[in-house]
Design a protein around this motif. Structure first.
Motif, PDB file in Angstrom:
ATOM      1  N   HIS A  97      27.914 -10.423 -42.068  1.00  0.00           N
ATOM      2  CA  HIS A  97      27.159 -11.553 -41.532  1.00  0.00           C
ATOM      3  C   HIS A  97      25.739 -11.136 -41.152  1.00  0.00           C
ATOM      4  O   HIS A  97      24.790 -11.910 -41.320  1.00  0.00           O
ATOM      5  CB  HIS A  97      27.878 -12.138 -40.315  1.00  0.00           C
ATOM      6  CG  HIS A  97      29.141 -12.862 -40.658  1.00  0.00           C
ATOM      7  ND1 HIS A  97      30.035 -13.294 -39.700  1.00  0.00           N
ATOM      8  CD2 HIS A  97      29.665 -13.246 -41.855  1.00  0.00           C
ATOM      9  CE1 HIS A  97      31.051 -13.906 -40.288  1.00  0.00           C
ATOM     10  NE2 HIS A  97      30.850 -13.887 -41.591  1.00  0.00           N
ATOM     11  N   ASP A  98      25.587  -9.929 -40.618  1.00  0.00           N
ATOM     12  CA  ASP A  98      24.242  -9.427 -40.314  1.00  0.00           C
ATOM     13  C   ASP A  98      23.395  -9.357 -41.580  1.00  0.00           C
ATOM     14  O   ASP A  98      22.199  -9.675 -41.568  1.00  0.00           O
ATOM     15  CB  ASP A  98      24.317  -8.038 -39.673  1.00  0.00           C
ATOM     16  CG  ASP A  98      24.776  -8.081 -38.224  1.00  0.00           C
ATOM     17  OD1 ASP A  98      24.739  -9.170 -37.619  1.00  0.00           O
ATOM     18  OD2 ASP A  98      25.172  -7.024 -37.704  1.00  0.00           O
ATOM     19  N   LEU A  99      24.020  -8.924 -42.675  1.00  0.00           N
ATOM     20  CA  LEU A  99      23.303  -8.891 -43.952  1.00  0.00           C
ATOM     21  C   LEU A  99      22.875 -10.297 -44.359  1.00  0.00           C
ATOM     22  O   LEU A  99      21.740 -10.508 -44.802  1.00  0.00           O
ATOM     23  CB  LEU A  99      24.183  -8.283 -45.041  1.00  0.00           C
ATOM     24  CG  LEU A  99      23.653  -8.416 -46.478  1.00  0.00           C
ATOM     25  CD1 LEU A  99      22.363  -7.627 -46.656  1.00  0.00           C
ATOM     26  CD2 LEU A  99      24.697  -7.976 -47.491  1.00  0.00           C
ATOM     27  N   LEU A 100      23.763 -11.275 -44.199  1.00  0.00           N
ATOM     28  CA  LEU A 100      23.410 -12.650 -44.558  1.00  0.00           C
ATOM     29  C   LEU A 100      22.235 -13.144 -43.722  1.00  0.00           C
ATOM     30  O   LEU A 100      21.352 -13.840 -44.232  1.00  0.00           O
ATOM     31  CB  LEU A 100      24.620 -13.570 -44.365  1.00  0.00           C
ATOM     32  CG  LEU A 100      25.835 -13.314 -45.261  1.00  0.00           C
ATOM     33  CD1 LEU A 100      26.898 -14.380 -45.014  1.00  0.00           C
ATOM     34  CD2 LEU A 100      25.449 -13.280 -46.733  1.00  0.00           C
ATOM     35  N   GLU A 101      22.219 -12.790 -42.440  1.00  0.00           N
ATOM     36  CA  GLU A 101      21.073 -13.160 -41.594  1.00  0.00           C
ATOM     37  C   GLU A 101      19.786 -12.545 -42.126  1.00  0.00           C
ATOM     38  O   GLU A 101      18.741 -13.208 -42.186  1.00  0.00           O
ATOM     39  CB  GLU A 101      21.302 -12.697 -40.155  1.00  0.00           C
ATOM     40  CG  GLU A 101      22.110 -13.645 -39.303  1.00  0.00           C
ATOM     41  CD  GLU A 101      22.043 -13.263 -37.842  1.00  0.00           C
ATOM     42  OE1 GLU A 101      20.927 -13.034 -37.329  1.00  0.00           O
ATOM     43  OE2 GLU A 101      23.109 -13.178 -37.208  1.00  0.00           O
ATOM     44  N   ASP A 102      19.841 -11.274 -42.488  1.00  0.00           N
ATOM     45  CA  ASP A 102      18.647 -10.611 -43.020  1.00  0.00           C
ATOM     46  C   ASP A 102      18.184 -11.279 -44.312  1.00  0.00           C
ATOM     47  O   ASP A 102      16.978 -11.431 -44.555  1.00  0.00           O
ATOM     48  CB  ASP A 102      18.931  -9.132 -43.274  1.00  0.00           C
ATOM     49  CG  ASP A 102      19.040  -8.332 -41.984  1.00  0.00           C
ATOM     50  OD1 ASP A 102      18.519  -8.804 -40.950  1.00  0.00           O
ATOM     51  OD2 ASP A 102      19.647  -7.242 -42.009  1.00  0.00           O
TER      52      ASP A 102
END
Length: 206
Positions: A97-102
């Motif tokens: 999910h952090d990757l998706l935010e980035d």
């Protein structure tokens, strides 16, 4: 080759496959508890109620070894894990999910620059595939071989589908961007999570 459906066989399969499926799209980050990750990764996003949101505790049910009622293979594998293994799987999912935010932050910045839909989609797909490549460095050779063989067979590319392949599938660059930043609601729900898209204002402030 037949599938070993004994309890030990399912646990072994889960240990091999779930990490590969859950983290194959995630950049490696230091291991933290799920709650710590949610609170420290992007404080602005967390306070705005978007990004990776914990909505329920991880299931403490014993591993399931009978017929699975979910059509999602990853959900079935998660259910065959122990509660401790599910905690690890949730932490890995939150990194995804952090990757998706980035990726969404990059999309916002590119839109502000007036970049084309094609440029944006290609950049997002590249970010996703680059993250897969990074994660392979932390996987066992067996996991790498299994994952890359599956991608090679399906896409002709060990890292997964290319932007052009996704364009042929979805028919527009906007839909390619949407697909690149999508999270499986069924898998998230199984791990007590929701991924909520953030506005560009929130993402750029984080």
């Amino acid at each position: 080759m037949s599938l070993n459906t004994s309890p030990n066989g399912l646990r072994s399969l889960a240990r091999r496959v779930v990490p590969a499926l859950l983290v194959a799209q995630v950049a490696l980050l230091p291991l933290q508890s799920a709650s710590a990750t949610a609170l420290t990764a992007h404080p602005c996003a967390s306070s705005a109620g978007c990004g990776s949101v914990v909505v329920a505790p991880v299931s403490q049910a014993a591993p399931e070894h009978g017929d699975c009622t979910s059509p999602e293979p990853v959900v079935c594998l998660i259910r065959s894990e122990t509660p401790q293994q599910r905690e690890v799987a949730r932490a890995q999912r939150m990194r995804y999910h952090d990757l998706l935010e980035d990726m969404e932050r990059t999309e916002c910045a590119m839109r502000a620059e007036g970049r084309s839909e094609e440029d944006i989609a290609r950049a997002l797909v590249q970010m996703r595939n680059d993250a897969k490549d990074v994660v392979r460095a932390g996987m066992t050779p067996e996991q790498v071989a299994e994952l890359e063989a599956r991608n090679q067979k399906k896409y002709g590319n060990p890292l997964g589908p290319t932007a052009d392949q996704l364009y042929l599938k979805y028919g527009s660059w906007e839909k390619v961007s949407e697909a690149a930043t999508r999270s499986s609601a069924a898998v998230d729900r199984e791990l007590g999570l929701e991924f909520r898209h953030c506005s560009c204002d929130v993402l750029q402030a984080a």
